[in-house]
Design a protein around this motif. Structure first.
Motif, PDB file in Angstrom:
ATOM      1  N   GLN A 157       0.834  -1.213   0.000  1.00 27.80           N
ATOM      2  CA  GLN A 157       0.000   0.000   0.000  1.00 27.80           C
ATOM      3  C   GLN A 157       0.862   1.253   0.000  1.00 27.80           C
ATOM      4  O   GLN A 157       0.512   2.256  -0.645  1.00 27.80           O
ATOM      5  CB  GLN A 157      -0.911  -0.019   1.233  1.00 27.80           C
ATOM      6  CG  GLN A 157      -1.847   1.181   1.313  1.00 27.80           C
ATOM      7  CD  GLN A 157      -2.703   1.135   2.571  1.00 27.80           C
ATOM      8  OE1 GLN A 157      -2.586   0.223   3.389  1.00 27.80           O
ATOM      9  NE2 GLN A 157      -3.576   2.123   2.716  1.00 27.80           N
ATOM     10  N   VAL A 160       2.071   1.804  -3.565  1.00 26.05           N
ATOM     11  CA  VAL A 160       0.987   2.324  -4.394  1.00 26.05           C
ATOM     12  C   VAL A 160       0.730   3.792  -4.058  1.00 26.05           C
ATOM     13  O   VAL A 160       0.520   4.641  -4.954  1.00 26.05           O
ATOM     14  CB  VAL A 160      -0.286   1.481  -4.190  1.00 26.05           C
ATOM     15  CG1 VAL A 160      -1.470   2.099  -4.941  1.00 26.05           C
ATOM     16  CG2 VAL A 160      -0.057   0.056  -4.670  1.00 26.05           C
ATOM     17  N   ALA A 161       0.740   4.143  -2.775  1.00 25.58           N
ATOM     18  CA  ALA A 161       0.491   5.519  -2.367  1.00 25.58           C
ATOM     19  C   ALA A 161       1.591   6.452  -2.878  1.00 25.58           C
ATOM     20  O   ALA A 161       1.318   7.600  -3.277  1.00 25.58           O
ATOM     21  CB  ALA A 161       0.398   5.599  -0.842  1.00 25.58           C
ATOM     22  N   ARG A 164       0.915   6.960  -6.545  1.00 26.12           N
ATOM     23  CA  ARG A 164      -0.269   7.818  -6.692  1.00 26.12           C
ATOM     24  C   ARG A 164       0.073   9.272  -6.390  1.00 26.12           C
ATOM     25  O   ARG A 164      -0.331  10.201  -7.104  1.00 26.12           O
ATOM     26  CB  ARG A 164      -1.375   7.339  -5.754  1.00 26.12           C
ATOM     27  CG  ARG A 164      -2.592   8.278  -5.721  1.00 26.12           C
ATOM     28  CD  ARG A 164      -3.539   7.879  -4.620  1.00 26.12           C
ATOM     29  NE  ARG A 164      -2.893   7.875  -3.312  1.00 26.12           N
ATOM     30  CZ  ARG A 164      -2.636   8.962  -2.592  1.00 26.12           C
ATOM     31  NH1 ARG A 164      -2.946  10.172  -3.051  1.00 26.12           N
ATOM     32  NH2 ARG A 164      -2.060   8.855  -1.410  1.00 26.12           N
ATOM     33  N   GLU A 203      -5.359   1.551  -3.672  1.00 25.27           N
ATOM     34  CA  GLU A 203      -4.905   1.805  -2.304  1.00 25.27           C
ATOM     35  C   GLU A 203      -6.036   1.608  -1.303  1.00 25.27           C
ATOM     36  O   GLU A 203      -5.839   1.028  -0.222  1.00 25.27           O
ATOM     37  CB  GLU A 203      -4.359   3.231  -2.228  1.00 25.27           C
ATOM     38  CG  GLU A 203      -3.739   3.585  -0.893  1.00 25.27           C
ATOM     39  CD  GLU A 203      -3.221   5.004  -0.885  1.00 25.27           C
ATOM     40  OE1 GLU A 203      -2.753   5.446   0.190  1.00 25.27           O
ATOM     41  OE2 GLU A 203      -3.288   5.678  -1.938  1.00 25.27           O
TER      42      GLU A 203
END
Length: 442
Positions: A157, A160-161, A164, A203
């Motif tokens: 996560q 991914v964050a 992003r 996420e």
């Protein structure tokens, strides 16, 4: 008699042989009873071991177990009785080796038909509990490994964050005109926001799995605690095994659930689609120069997107490369099978079970050594030179009885007026002389 033909008359060896013979005579008075006790004890434990293998508890099962245990007791008693009598009496090495080979073969047969059942009666319940404890340990390892893999996937996560956030920052720069030189929310802005929203959705999906993973892990630990309590709980191990198997099924389901909750495959697929599924918007700049700037910026964004997708995919593949949790399945086991499977943990019980069956082998060897010592002490003396005082008295008493019978027969024949023959000539001598002379009445 010349010295070369004089038999060995060592008085000390002869006295020692007589002493040993006296000890053997005393020991023979209770050796049979002791052997019977050992055979009976082995039969009792064999009955307990056979009973643990039979599912039915009716009369037929009782008689079957009793018949088997009685057969084992009789077989052990007869087998060792034969060897205790025959093996010490053998005089040649070849005969002794052959009988010792038969003893070894019979010992293996006794272990196969009795000793392992005795071990099951002595340590069967403890061996089943050992099997339950080993199963709990395997389930705990599988549960912890599945949980660690799922938690490691949750760490994606952050990756991914980070990706992003980079696209959101780029979109803000594009909105301010710092990226393509065209301020506003045009084509480049929409491409960047499109990928940022996809990553935000991924996420959120990863974050939603965290509570499910922890809940499954906590429930698994509760079941493990209950299974450990069943192992040490008093009472019949068969009843505890039933409740244990029910918990084992639930725990296996939780391990499977934890494996399915891992988001590593989801992140891996999302990383592959991140750069492959880009919807390019129509260039909306007013002039050709502006559209060229947008196209150039979008190309750069796609390159950055490919790099971010590659790094995210590598992180997901590292989690996927972790070893999968082992497949654990609880298999109920009988006490007899358990003592064989975990024999190393119950060496004293196995030693006692085998010793109660093979202890007479030591007595056979003792008798064989003692008989050899007796023969060595007697040497090559004839039988009449090795008679004890009691044996000599018995022989004289028997001779007097034979003479008394001869005189009685002679009187009866003389009264009848018939010739009298000695008892040897009448066929009562075992080794009569050829053509015995007849006796007259004078």
């Amino acid at each position: 008699m010349p010295d070369s033909h004089r038999p060995n008359t060592n008085p000390h060896g002869l006295a020692h042989a007589r002493e040993l013979q006296g000890h053997l005579s005393w020991l023979d008075s209770f050796s049979g009873a002791a052997l019977a006790v050992l055979a009976t004890a082995s039969g009792i434990y064999t009955y307990l071991g056979v009973s643990s293998l039979l599912d039915d508890t009716g009369a037929l099962s009782f008689f079957a177990a009793a018949a088997y245990s009685i057969a084992v007791s009789v077989g052990i008693f007869v087998f060792w009785s034969y060897l205790m009598r025959l093996l010490p009496a053998m005089r040649t090495a070849a005969a002794k080796l052959k009988l010792m080979g038969a003893m070894v073969l019979g010992s293996f047969a006794i272990i196969a038909m009795s000793s392992w059942l005795n071990a099951a009666a002595l340590a069967g319940a403890a061996a089943v509990e050992q099997h339950l404890a080993r199963t709990v340990q395997d389930y705990q390892e599988a549960l912890e490994q599945a949980h660690d893999t799922a938690v490691s996937a949750q760490a994606l996560q952050r990756d991914v964050a980070r990706v992003r956030q980079s696209f959101e920052d780029l979109s803000e720069q594009e909105a301010a005109g710092d990226l393509s030189g065209l301020a506003g929310r045009g084509a480049v802005f929409r491409v960047l926001r499109q990928k940022a929203e996809e990553l935000a959705a991924l996420e959120a999906q990863i974050a939603a799995q965290t509570e499910l993973i922890e809940s499954a892990f906590d429930e698994g630990n509760v079941i493990l605690s209950r299974m450990r309590a069943l192992i040490v709980e008093p009472g019949a191990v068969e009843a505890r095994s039933v409740a244990f198997s029910e918990d084992a099924v639930r725990l296996a389901g939780l391990v499977t659930t934890l494996r399915q909750l891992s988001v590593a495959p989801l992140v891996d697929r999302a990383a592959e689609d991140l750069s492959a599924s880009v919807v390019l918007p129509e260039l909306d700049a007013s002039g050709a120069a502006g559209q060229d700037a947008q196209a150039s910026t979008i190309t750069s964004v796609l390159q950055v997107l490919a790099l971010r997708a590659e790094s995210l995919e590598e992180a997901a593949e590292q989690v996927l490369a972790r070893p999968a949790p082992p497949e654990v399945t609880y298999t109920p086991i009988s006490s007899a099978d358990a003592v064989i499977l975990y024999a190393r943990n119950f060496v004293p019980s196995w030693a006692g079970a085998i010793a109660i069956d093979l202890l007479p082998a030591v007595l056979v060897l003792i008798l064989m050594v003692t008989q050899g010592a007796i023969r060595a002490g007697r040497g090559d003396l004839p039988a009449e030179d090795t008679l004890t005082l009691a044996e000599l008295r018995s022989a004289l008493h028997a001779m007097r009885e034979m003479e008394a019978l001869d005189r009685a027969d002679q009187v009866q024949v003389e009264q009848a007026g018939a010739p009298v023959l000695p008892r040897e000539a009448q066929g009562e001598n075992i080794s009569p002389l050829p053509n015995p002379p007849a006796r007259s009445n004078d």
